[in-house]
Design a protein around this motif. Structure first.
Motif: not given
Length: 129
Positions: A42, A50, A52, A54, A79-82, A85
């Motif tokens: 993270t 965090v 982002d 995404s 990858g992700s936004a939360s 990540n």
């Protein structure tokens, strides 16, 4: 005979890294026949939010400690936004192809032309046995 407990890890441990702060160097060890668990991070920005990732593209530079040629991994990094990540997954046989040894690595994510690197200045460690 003495028997030791067997530890099973089903999910990757999530490592939290914040920009502008030195983080503890992460060391992850695998058998060369392993694929799971992956490595999860993270990454937070300087304010603690965090990042982002995404829409990010990623590269992971894996460099043998001591001598040898670095390998760049660009697949199976999502990858992700939360949180988490950044997740690195290993394809079947990928760690065996690296071979037994100790490696340092950095992971760079690029979003909208801006790059952020996990392990910059203090590369993390990967051990394959």
């Amino acid at each position: 005979d003495t028997y030791h407990p067997i530890h099973v890890v089903n999910e990757p441990e999530i490592h939290v890294v914040q920009e502008g702060r030195m983080s503890a160097r992460v060391t992850t060890a695998y058998l060369s026949t392993d694929e799971d668990p992956g490595i999860a991070y993270t990454l937070k920005d300087r304010s603690g939010a965090v990042v982002d990732f995404s829409a990010a593209t990623f590269s992971m530079v894996i460099d043998p400690v001591g001598s040898g040629t670095a390998t760049t991994k660009t697949t199976n990094i999502t990858g992700s936004a939360s949180a988490p990540n950044v997740i690195v997954a290993w394809a079947t046989g990928e760690l065996a192809t690296l071979g037994a040894g100790e490696y340092s690595y950095t992971i760079t994510g690029i979003v909208s032309g801006r790059s952020r690197t996990i392990g910059a200045g203090a590369p993390h460690r990967l051990i394959v046995v």
